[in-house]
Design an enzyme around this catalytic site. Sequence first.
Site, PDB file in Angstrom:
ATOM      1  N   ARG A 150       1.738 -53.477 -32.149  1.00 50.30           N
ATOM      2  CA  ARG A 150       3.218 -55.019 -33.044  1.00 50.30           C
ATOM      3  C   ARG A 150       2.180 -55.636 -31.809  1.00 50.30           C
ATOM      4  O   ARG A 150       2.448 -56.809 -31.698  1.00 50.30           O
ATOM      5  CB  ARG A 150       4.098 -54.349 -32.979  1.00 50.30           C
ATOM      6  N   ASP A 316       4.600 -42.542 -42.127  1.00 49.20           N
ATOM      7  CA  ASP A 316       6.231 -42.856 -42.587  1.00 49.20           C
ATOM      8  C   ASP A 316       6.029 -44.497 -43.853  1.00 49.20           C
ATOM      9  O   ASP A 316       4.996 -45.014 -43.541  1.00 49.20           O
ATOM     10  CB  ASP A 316       6.828 -43.613 -40.992  1.00 49.20           C
ATOM     11  N   GLU A 317       7.278 -44.640 -44.025  1.00 53.62           N
ATOM     12  CA  GLU A 317       7.490 -45.901 -44.308  1.00 53.62           C
ATOM     13  C   GLU A 317       6.488 -46.768 -45.678  1.00 53.62           C
ATOM     14  O   GLU A 317       6.544 -47.526 -45.368  1.00 53.62           O
ATOM     15  CB  GLU A 317       8.025 -47.009 -43.089  1.00 53.62           C
ATOM     16  N   TYR A 408      14.300 -43.492 -28.912  1.00 52.92           N
ATOM     17  CA  TYR A 408      13.696 -44.997 -28.701  1.00 52.92           C
ATOM     18  C   TYR A 408      14.187 -45.803 -27.889  1.00 52.92           C
ATOM     19  O   TYR A 408      15.249 -46.256 -27.999  1.00 52.92           O
ATOM     20  CB  TYR A 408      14.513 -45.364 -30.868  1.00 52.92           C
ATOM     21  N   TRP A 458       8.302 -48.902 -29.965  1.00 51.92           N
ATOM     22  CA  TRP A 458       7.781 -49.857 -30.676  1.00 51.92           C
ATOM     23  C   TRP A 458       8.475 -50.823 -30.176  1.00 51.92           C
ATOM     24  O   TRP A 458       9.013 -51.240 -29.643  1.00 51.92           O
ATOM     25  CB  TRP A 458       8.380 -49.742 -32.042  1.00 51.92           C
ATOM     26  N   GLU A 460       7.907 -54.559 -31.696  1.00 53.04           N
ATOM     27  CA  GLU A 460       8.275 -55.851 -32.297  1.00 53.04           C
ATOM     28  C   GLU A 460       8.766 -56.974 -31.202  1.00 53.04           C
ATOM     29  O   GLU A 460       8.358 -57.739 -30.767  1.00 53.04           O
ATOM     30  CB  GLU A 460       8.504 -54.833 -33.528  1.00 53.04           C
TER      31      GLU A 460
END
Length: 543
Positions: A150, A316-317, A408, A458, A460
């Site tokens: 990302r 995933d996803e 996370y 993550w 983003e």
Amino acid sequence: MDLIPLPSQGTTETGDGGAVFTLRARTALVAGPGTDAAARWLRGTLGAATGLPFPAGGPSDAAAVRLVVDGTLPGGPEAYRLTVDPSAGVEIAGAGPAGVFWGAQTLRQLLGPDAFRRAPLAERAWTLPACRVTDAPRFGWRGFMLDVARHFMPKDVVLRYLDLMAAHKLNVLHLHLTDDQGWRVEIRRHPRLTEVGAWRERTKVGLRESPLWEERPHGGYYTQDDIREIVAYAAARHITVVPEVDIPGHSQAAIAAYPELGNTDVLDTSALPVLTSWGVNPNVLAPTEAVLRFYEEVFTELLELFPGTFFHVGGDECPKEQWAGSPTAKDRIVELGLRDEEELQSRLIRHFDRWLAERGRRLIGWDEILEGGLAEGAAVSSWRGYGGGITAARAGHDVVMCPEGHVYLNWRQSDAPDEPVPIAHVRTLEDVYRFEPVPPELTAGEAAHIIGTQANVWTEVIDSPRVLDYMVFPRLAAFAEVAWSALGAPADRDWPGFEARMRTHYARLDALGVEYRPPGGPRPWQRRPGVLGRPKDGPPPIV
């Protein structure tokens, strides 16, 4: 001793003023067979911080630092015993080379925060308390996942984080290398993956709710030589690098580079760019033989770069809407005798499970790979709570526990209004410290399949190394203790004791130049006013 992670056993001699051993310019380093990597690290890192040369010594040297491999030590190859004797010096004995290295990390902590600097501040005495530390890790997989897809993190950031991992006795770096927003590793047979897929035209600032954009291209990638360097640097620190190439979802960057990888009978894939925003994306790989061959070629190159056992395929996803509307996908389901699109994804994962196993490797994926039936040899990264990991462990599959509601590290650290770009539920330092990787409902046999645990970040909304530091630390220190130490039930853990030890550890992080989140909240330059997040109220769900 203020050690983090907390060792299994540690005793000090107090006496009158405390007994110590002083490192001097003449203090020799005696490196036994199998300890060369630890000796190089000790001379290079502790030598730089202290200004001491650690000359090579032999068995007859008195008052030396001795490194030995002692296979009789209990606790597995990463176990160690560190002894500091004021008259005889230091001995670090490891059950294997990794154990010696972790013992050297403990030695560094005992020397004080200035041992974490890259050059000596001034002439001073470097003393060690007379002590005996016996230690071994709870889990064999003590991981940290860094998403470089990302927001790209340059190679020097990855190398720095390997040093930070080593300082906390973490031993698996999971590199999330590909996603909709970027492809970050050179594949020589398919150069457009980086020529096209490594760059996006602009970037959403914040999540989808935000109206803000960074109106300049973002990108970057690691050459194959960069990866070789990263893997070698990690190996010298007894860290394994696990690559992740996400399939069949989260693949728009690859489709932008090679449109034939997408579902061309559903949409014009030639018009798809590298994605500039975030979230679950409907543009997924086509379930064709040609796509399988393409990724076999990609994986073949990556297996030459990453020698570890595990290879992460994401999984995933993956929305199935395009497959549901695709004549090609429907024909594929009939051809393979499958029931639906869920089994079609499972078949793809099973294909790569067999393909990797034939090459002496093991597939690992996010817990969605359980849907439609799990490949026989696959391991599971359980991220959507504990449920996927419990199901996998009961079915005899190995599990790495990394539930989003606990570990996370891109989730917000407080509910204060000055928390930058607040995401999801609050996960404080204490919350992470009380995380328990093994669900109590598992039997002893099932729990043995929990091979480790991992903290994930993550990126983003993490667009620089400074923001990365803020989100990861100090919570990664708490996670490292959970992964290494036997702490007991979460409610019984000594949080005040850990908090007290962290006062010393903050000084170590300061010496390392880590821009962590202070206990009192973000510093002015760590705030991000005006950028929306996606905060959620109440405690995170336990799934």
